[in-house]
Enzyme design. Structure first.
Site, PDB file in Angstrom:
ATOM      1  CD  GLU A 211       0.809   0.142  -0.833  1.00  9.16           C
ATOM      2  OE1 GLU A 211       0.502  -1.049  -1.069  1.00  9.16           O
ATOM      3  OE2 GLU A 211       1.889   0.477  -0.328  1.00  9.16           O
TER       4      GLU A 211
ATOM      5  CG  HIS B 164       1.727  -4.220  -1.572  1.00  9.90           C
ATOM      6  ND1 HIS B 164       1.839  -3.616  -0.337  1.00  9.90           N
ATOM      7  CD2 HIS B 164       1.594  -5.544  -1.332  1.00  9.90           C
ATOM      8  CE1 HIS B 164       1.786  -4.540   0.607  1.00  9.90           C
ATOM      9  NE2 HIS B 164       1.633  -5.723   0.029  1.00  9.90           N
TER      10      HIS B 164
ATOM     11  CG  HIS C 258       1.668  -1.040   2.997  1.00 13.29           C
ATOM     12  ND1 HIS C 258       2.688  -1.435   2.180  1.00 13.29           N
ATOM     13  CD2 HIS C 258       1.990  -1.483   4.247  1.00 13.29           C
ATOM     14  CE1 HIS C 258       3.613  -2.083   2.887  1.00 13.29           C
ATOM     15  NE2 HIS C 258       3.197  -2.121   4.153  1.00 13.29           N
TER      16      HIS C 258
ATOM     17  CD  GLU D 223       4.931  -2.971  -4.440  1.00 13.88           C
ATOM     18  OE1 GLU D 223       4.123  -2.024  -4.544  1.00 13.88           O
ATOM     19  OE2 GLU D 223       5.376  -3.375  -3.362  1.00 13.88           O
TER      20      GLU D 223
END
EC number: 3.4.17.18
Length: 458
Positions: A202, A334, A199, A407
């Site tokens: 990020e 991420h 993404h 994450e």
């Protein structure tokens, strides 16, 4: 040294192949912790603070895209979150009884028309001032990332090599960096893959790749643990899966809160595919992605239709040697939310075709051990909400690779969301040092973590 590569094994042989592989690698390695942490809800992504919402309140926005962040109230359990995600909305953060989303004005009105209650996020909650990156210059650009990699290759030619494995839609090189003792030799050792920046917005994940590269190279010969790992493992880093999106998100000098790649979509003026909904396993199966090109979670016209997805998938498939996938473990980095997630994302079930109780328990044991080291929350991906066509599900189901999604920092939007300040980069990348080493140590036999080394890895 390997002298030939065999074609990829059929789906029917993957379980047997995985067992053969873990048996071969299982002679060495250390036991891992299996500490259980309480599962709490977390976040997956967010946007940046910006101008007031049309209703008059402050909201999160990217100046070039009009994207703002909203709280959607009355969305409580995973089924309700999944129903919201099925509308094509990207969920940024999961709270207790609500979620945060990023949306432009049209998307916000569409959701209101569907009956959802949206409130603009207060600026204080979205992150501001000293908790937000001042500018894209806080992070490495694509070009400066390449320069760091090239310098590492030049300094450590026996430890580091870099190769172009394909190109993005706009023609940028996607590189894979190999780190191992005797790096030029393709040895019969467990391989571990780290991917970053699927993404676009990020950027902290690219910093994670560069931190890992520096830590491994500087530690070889001086840190006994790292030296042992590089002597017995082959490690691959793909620092930016989505270089076009990364560049677009920052090239104006202000963050655009861009998520997807930069590939045009036939018949639409909307740009981009969500690469982490474009993988060829359960693609578009279960309401966990969108078929609308304008959606932030657009899954693309077909599985692997995103050139960047295909490049990485082809690279992974190329590591099938003698009928066996050499990559045994994987982390896809991420931001944000401080989570460690494992498959499956497409179903709420703990076990499903291709994922046995022992597989799930090994995922959880190593995931919890890593989480105990960095303070993240460990859980199955679908505990947040359903996703389909994701890299983790594909890695496991199609290639037999123990795949985790990290994450990274921050835990909530108040820490800066996608764009925490550069002052936290060193701290938050180093925070994952132990987790990375735990995965590397267990990559030869993940089932050791549940006491079944003799069954799977003797």
């Amino acid at each position: 040294m390997r002298t030939s590569r065999a074609p990829q094994a059929s789906p029917a042989s993957r379980t047997a192949r995985r067992t053969r592989r873990t048996r071969r690698y299982g002679a060495a390695g250390a036991a891992v912790l299996s500490l259980a942490l309480a599962l709490t809800l977390g976040t997956q992504a967010t946007a940046v603070p910006g101008p007031p919402d049309a209703a008059g309140g402050p909201a999160s926005a990217a100046p070039d895209t009009g994207i703002r962040q909203y709280e959607v109230t009355g969305v409580r359990g995973a089924p309700e979150r999944s129903a919201l995600a099925a509308t094509g909305t990207a969920i940024d953060e999961v709270l207790h009884g609500s979620v945060l989303i990023s949306a432009d004005a049209a998307e916000a009105e569409r959701l209101r028309a569907l009956g959802y209650e949206l409130a603009p996020l207060p600026a204080a909650a979205a992150g501001s001032g000293d908790v937000q990156a001042a500018a894209p210059s806080d992070y490495h650009t694509y070009e400066s990332m390449r320069a760091v990699v090239d310098a590492a290759v030049a300094r450590h030619p026996d430890l580091v090599s870099s190769q172009v494995i394909g190109r993005s839609h706009e023609g940028r090189d996607i590189i894979a960096v190999k780190v191992s003792a005797d790096v030029a030799v393709d040895e019969d050792e467990p391989e571990i893959l780290f991917t970053h920046n699927q993404h676009a917005r990020e950027h902290l994940t690219v910093e994670m790749a560069l931190y890992t590269l520096e830590e491994l190279t500087s530690g070889y010969g001086s840190d006994a643990r790292i030296t042992r790992l590089l002597d017995t493992r082959e490690i691959w880093l793909i620092p930016s899966v989505n270089p076009d999106g990364k560049t677009y998100d920052t090239e104006s000098g202000a963050f655009r809160s861009w998520r997807k790649n930069r590939q045009p979509n036939a018949g639409s003026s909307a740009i981009g595919t969500d690469l982490n909904r474009n993988w060829d396993y359960m693609w578009g199966c279960c309401g966990g992605s969108s078929g609308s090109a304008s959606s932030a979670t657009y899954r693309g016209a077909a599985p692997e239709s995103g050139p960047e997805t295909r490049v990485v998938a082809d690279f992974v498939r190329s590591r099938v040697v003698g009928g066996e996938q050499q990559i045994t473990a994987h982390i896809d980095f991420h931001t944000y939310g401080e989570l460690i997630l494992w498959p499956y994302g497409y179903t709420y079930a703990d076990t499903a075709p291709g994922l046995t109780a022992d597989d799930r328990d090994a995922f959880a044991a190593v995931g919890r051990a890593m989480a105990a080291s960095n303070g993240y929350t460990p859980q199955q991906s679908s505990d947040l909400y359903i996703t389909d066509g994701s890299i983790g599900d594909w890695m496991w189901a199609e290639e037999g690779i123990f795949s985790y999604t990290f994450e990274m920092y921050p835990r909530s939007a108040s820490g800066g969301g996608f764009y925490p300040p550069g002052s936290v980069i060193d701290r938050e990348t180093a925070r994952n040092r132990e987790a990375v080493l735990i995965l590397l140590e267990n990559a030869d036999c993940m089932y050791r973590s549940i006491g079944k080394e003799a069954q799977y890895c003797s």
